[in-house]
Write a protein that holds these residues in place. Sequence first.
Motif, PDB file in Angstrom:
ATOM      1  N   SER A   1      42.363  41.829  27.634  1.00  0.00           N
ATOM      2  CA  SER A   1      42.628  41.921  29.069  1.00  0.00           C
ATOM      3  C   SER A   1      41.324  41.836  29.848  1.00  0.00           C
ATOM      4  CB  SER A   1      43.371  43.215  29.412  1.00  0.00           C
ATOM      5  OG  SER A   1      42.583  44.340  29.101  1.00  0.00           O
ATOM      6  N   MET A   2      41.446  41.517  31.139  1.00  0.00           N
ATOM      7  CA  MET A   2      40.300  41.360  32.020  1.00  0.00           C
ATOM      8  C   MET A   2      40.638  41.937  33.383  1.00  0.00           C
ATOM      9  SD  MET A   2      38.520  37.827  33.381  1.00  0.00           S
ATOM     10  CE  MET A   2      39.889  37.498  34.488  1.00  0.00           C
ATOM     11  N   THR A   3      39.663  42.593  33.997  1.00  0.00           N
ATOM     12  CA  THR A   3      39.840  43.082  35.357  1.00  0.00           C
ATOM     13  C   THR A   3      39.589  41.939  36.328  1.00  0.00           C
ATOM     14  OG1 THR A   3      39.101  45.289  34.721  1.00  0.00           O
ATOM     15  CG2 THR A   3      39.054  44.758  37.059  1.00  0.00           C
ATOM     16  N   HIS A   4      40.550  41.703  37.191  1.00  0.00           N
ATOM     17  CA  HIS A   4      40.428  40.584  38.138  1.00  0.00           C
ATOM     18  C   HIS A   4      41.238  40.907  39.378  1.00  0.00           C
ATOM     19  CE1 HIS A   4      39.967  36.450  39.531  1.00  0.00           C
ATOM     20  NE2 HIS A   4      41.259  36.432  39.794  1.00  0.00           N
ATOM     21  N   GLU A   5      40.617  40.778  40.558  1.00  0.00           N
ATOM     22  CA  GLU A   5      41.320  41.008  41.812  1.00  0.00           C
ATOM     23  C   GLU A   5      41.835  39.677  42.346  1.00  0.00           C
ATOM     24  OE1 GLU A   5      38.912  43.190  44.537  1.00  0.00           O
ATOM     25  OE2 GLU A   5      39.094  45.053  43.395  1.00  0.00           O
ATOM     26  N   LEU A   6      43.144  39.606  42.533  1.00  0.00           N
ATOM     27  CA  LEU A   6      43.794  38.371  42.951  1.00  0.00           C
ATOM     28  C   LEU A   6      43.912  38.373  44.466  1.00  0.00           C
ATOM     29  CD1 LEU A   6      45.105  35.866  41.602  1.00  0.00           C
ATOM     30  CD2 LEU A   6      47.287  37.050  41.776  1.00  0.00           C
ATOM     31  N   GLY A   7      43.019  37.625  45.119  1.00  0.00           N
ATOM     32  CA  GLY A   7      43.076  37.523  46.566  1.00  0.00           C
ATOM     33  C   GLY A   7      42.504  38.738  47.271  1.00  0.00           C
ATOM     34  N   GLU A   8      42.905  38.904  48.531  1.00  0.00           N
ATOM     35  CA  GLU A   8      42.441  40.015  49.343  1.00  0.00           C
ATOM     36  C   GLU A   8      43.399  41.191  49.191  1.00  0.00           C
ATOM     37  OE1 GLU A   8      41.928  38.382  53.267  1.00  0.00           O
ATOM     38  OE2 GLU A   8      40.690  36.731  52.524  1.00  0.00           O
TER      39      GLU A   8
ATOM     40  N   ASP B   1      35.586  33.216  37.934  1.00  0.00           N
ATOM     41  CA  ASP B   1      35.267  33.405  39.338  1.00  0.00           C
ATOM     42  C   ASP B   1      34.069  34.336  39.422  1.00  0.00           C
ATOM     43  OD1 ASP B   1      37.515  31.929  39.900  1.00  0.00           O
ATOM     44  OD2 ASP B   1      38.752  33.674  40.431  1.00  0.00           O
ATOM     45  N   GLN B   2      33.421  34.358  40.573  1.00  0.00           N
ATOM     46  CA  GLN B   2      32.221  35.178  40.708  1.00  0.00           C
ATOM     47  C   GLN B   2      32.511  36.680  40.681  1.00  0.00           C
ATOM     48  OE1 GLN B   2      30.503  34.005  44.444  1.00  0.00           O
ATOM     49  NE2 GLN B   2      31.960  35.161  45.676  1.00  0.00           N
ATOM     50  N   ASP B   3      33.766  37.074  40.939  1.00  0.00           N
ATOM     51  CA  ASP B   3      34.084  38.502  40.986  1.00  0.00           C
ATOM     52  C   ASP B   3      34.818  38.996  39.741  1.00  0.00           C
ATOM     53  OD1 ASP B   3      36.406  37.137  41.473  1.00  0.00           O
ATOM     54  OD2 ASP B   3      36.990  38.283  43.251  1.00  0.00           O
TER      55      ASP B   3
ATOM     56  N   SER C   1      40.238  31.908  35.886  1.00  0.00           N
ATOM     57  CA  SER C   1      39.184  32.887  35.628  1.00  0.00           C
ATOM     58  C   SER C   1      39.494  33.719  34.388  1.00  0.00           C
ATOM     59  CB  SER C   1      39.009  33.812  36.833  1.00  0.00           C
ATOM     60  OG  SER C   1      37.843  34.583  36.691  1.00  0.00           O
ATOM     61  N   GLY C   2      38.554  33.721  33.465  1.00  0.00           N
ATOM     62  CA  GLY C   2      38.718  34.442  32.213  1.00  0.00           C
ATOM     63  C   GLY C   2      39.328  33.619  31.101  1.00  0.00           C
ATOM     64  N   SER C   3      39.682  32.367  31.372  1.00  0.00           N
ATOM     65  CA  SER C   3      40.309  31.543  30.342  1.00  0.00           C
ATOM     66  C   SER C   3      39.264  30.749  29.574  1.00  0.00           C
ATOM     67  CB  SER C   3      41.338  30.591  30.968  1.00  0.00           C
ATOM     68  OG  SER C   3      40.713  29.694  31.857  1.00  0.00           O
ATOM     69  N   CYS C   4      39.659  30.279  28.395  1.00  0.00           N
ATOM     70  CA  CYS C   4      38.764  29.557  27.489  1.00  0.00           C
ATOM     71  C   CYS C   4      39.351  28.173  27.220  1.00  0.00           C
ATOM     72  CB  CYS C   4      38.610  30.334  26.186  1.00  0.00           C
ATOM     73  SG  CYS C   4      37.549  29.544  24.953  1.00  0.00           S
ATOM     74  N   VAL C   5      38.599  27.138  27.595  1.00  0.00           N
ATOM     75  CA  VAL C   5      39.057  25.750  27.472  1.00  0.00           C
ATOM     76  C   VAL C   5      38.546  25.150  26.171  1.00  0.00           C
ATOM     77  CG1 VAL C   5      39.022  23.451  28.530  1.00  0.00           C
ATOM     78  CG2 VAL C   5      38.949  25.488  29.982  1.00  0.00           C
TER      79      VAL C   5
ATOM     80  N   GLU D   1      44.272  42.506  34.831  1.00  0.00           N
ATOM     81  CA  GLU D   1      44.655  43.766  35.457  1.00  0.00           C
ATOM     82  C   GLU D   1      44.073  43.837  36.859  1.00  0.00           C
ATOM     83  OE1 GLU D   1      44.821  48.535  34.381  1.00  0.00           O
ATOM     84  OE2 GLU D   1      43.626  47.166  33.166  1.00  0.00           O
ATOM     85  N   ASP D   2      44.946  44.002  37.848  1.00  0.00           N
ATOM     86  CA  ASP D   2      44.552  44.228  39.236  1.00  0.00           C
ATOM     87  C   ASP D   2      45.205  45.527  39.669  1.00  0.00           C
ATOM     88  OD1 ASP D   2      44.095  44.268  41.960  1.00  0.00           O
ATOM     89  OD2 ASP D   2      44.426  42.124  42.238  1.00  0.00           O
ATOM     90  N   ALA D   3      44.403  46.587  39.784  1.00  0.00           N
ATOM     91  CA  ALA D   3      44.939  47.916  40.095  1.00  0.00           C
ATOM     92  C   ALA D   3      45.712  47.904  41.409  1.00  0.00           C
ATOM     93  CB  ALA D   3      43.808  48.931  40.151  1.00  0.00           C
ATOM     94  N   ARG D   4      45.330  47.038  42.340  1.00  0.00           N
ATOM     95  CA  ARG D   4      46.004  46.991  43.631  1.00  0.00           C
ATOM     96  C   ARG D   4      47.419  46.447  43.502  1.00  0.00           C
ATOM     97  NH1 ARG D   4      42.167  43.150  46.830  1.00  0.00           N
ATOM     98  NH2 ARG D   4      42.990  41.897  45.127  1.00  0.00           N
ATOM     99  N   LEU D   5      47.676  45.677  42.428  1.00  0.00           N
ATOM    100  CA  LEU D   5      49.009  45.132  42.189  1.00  0.00           C
ATOM    101  C   LEU D   5      49.725  45.869  41.057  1.00  0.00           C
ATOM    102  CD1 LEU D   5      48.216  41.324  42.535  1.00  0.00           C
ATOM    103  CD2 LEU D   5      49.330  42.804  44.205  1.00  0.00           C
ATOM    104  N   ARG D   6      49.294  47.113  40.838  1.00  0.00           N
ATOM    105  CA  ARG D   6      49.953  47.994  39.866  1.00  0.00           C
ATOM    106  C   ARG D   6      49.748  47.563  38.423  1.00  0.00           C
ATOM    107  NH1 ARG D   6      55.655  49.884  42.775  1.00  0.00           N
ATOM    108  NH2 ARG D   6      54.661  50.786  44.613  1.00  0.00           N
ATOM    109  N   GLY D   7      48.487  47.375  38.064  1.00  0.00           N
ATOM    110  CA  GLY D   7      48.146  47.273  36.659  1.00  0.00           C
ATOM    111  C   GLY D   7      48.241  45.907  36.038  1.00  0.00           C
ATOM    112  N   LEU D   8      48.564  45.893  34.734  1.00  0.00           N
ATOM    113  CA  LEU D   8      48.511  44.679  33.919  1.00  0.00           C
ATOM    114  C   LEU D   8      49.604  43.706  34.345  1.00  0.00           C
ATOM    115  CD1 LEU D   8      46.535  44.065  31.595  1.00  0.00           C
ATOM    116  CD2 LEU D   8      48.362  44.691  30.002  1.00  0.00           C
ATOM    117  N   ALA D   9      49.183  42.507  34.700  1.00  0.00           N
ATOM    118  CA  ALA D   9      50.142  41.490  35.156  1.00  0.00           C
ATOM    119  C   ALA D   9      50.801  40.811  33.958  1.00  0.00           C
ATOM    120  CB  ALA D   9      49.437  40.453  36.018  1.00  0.00           C
ATOM    121  N   PRO D  10      52.067  40.450  34.064  1.00  0.00           N
ATOM    122  CA  PRO D  10      52.722  39.726  32.970  1.00  0.00           C
ATOM    123  C   PRO D  10      52.251  38.285  32.908  1.00  0.00           C
ATOM    124  CG  PRO D  10      54.213  39.927  34.830  1.00  0.00           C
ATOM    125  CD  PRO D  10      52.983  40.707  35.192  1.00  0.00           C
ATOM    126  N   PHE D  11      52.373  37.683  31.723  1.00  0.00           N
ATOM    127  CA  PHE D  11      52.231  36.249  31.602  1.00  0.00           C
ATOM    128  C   PHE D  11      53.481  35.585  32.209  1.00  0.00           C
ATOM    129  CE2 PHE D  11      49.629  37.655  27.855  1.00  0.00           C
ATOM    130  CZ  PHE D  11      48.411  37.185  28.334  1.00  0.00           C
TER     131      PHE D  11
END
Length: 304
Positions: A214-221, A96-98, A168-172, A131-141
């Motif tokens: 890991s990658m920093t990524h904001e999920l949504g608003e 994604d662009q962000d 976003s951040g994945s490798c195909v 990792e989305d800090a707004r959702l409390r850190g590293l998200a589980p798979f």
Amino acid sequence: MPHRADEASLDRLGAVVVFYNPDSSCIDRANRLARWCRCVVVDNTPAREESERIRASLDPSIVYLPNYANVGIATALNQGIERLIADSFEFAMLFDQDSESTLDLIGGLANVMRACIARRERVALVGPAYEDARLRGLAPFVRFGYFKLQRVMPAGDVPLDVDFLISSGSCVNLACWREIGPMDDALFIDFVDTEWCIRAKSRGFRVLGVPWISMTHELGEEPVRAFGRNYPMHSPVRHYYLFRNAVALLKRGYVPCTWKSTELIKLPVRLVIYACFVPDGRTHVKMSLRGLWHGLIGRLGPLA
């Protein structure tokens, strides 16, 4: 096993970045990415004059594909991937662009993919924890379970079999692209990555989460707090696509019953959250119900 990226790990690896009205930070991220690998930017920005401004701001090495319309994330990713396939690349990083990319992220995932291929494993996709800090850190798979998702914490030095990864951040692995097929254009935006992962797994391919990357990524608003936890939030239009595409996937035979059972529980809960915890909840509920109806009658593609 973890090992650091080097220039050899980037061989025959390209990246696809999807733009939609990007700001200067998005353009800067794409320009940084172009230092490490071939970068294809597919731009869904509708305004032609804005697209020309974006083109002038991008590194000359970037392959710029403007659509002059919002054709959706699925179509844009397909366009970028097809360009990399035409140029004989083996792997495609999707962004994604962000989303922030790093050399260790793209090189590390490519190394994991190469190791799997060397062992003759049928792997379609590898991706990092995010990792989305707004959702409390590293998200589980995530793995699908009946009536509840199974959350797998990203730990250890072995790739983890999972049921889906965010795009976003994945490798195909482009070697399997034709067998699995492209992203579903008709979905337009939501559940595009989920559907492709489900389809890949239904055809015998693995989807792997890489816990040490890991990658920093904001999920949504900005998330909303409800029932003691934070929930990702989107616009009413995005909630239209979320409900519509969830219903569309519920009707497909190759989608596992585990995922379907979980979504059947989550859909009414989302409606309650939109109605009770979100400003202008009436609009969110209205658009969600419209999406539900369109999913039932099979009306897909962009919202008219």
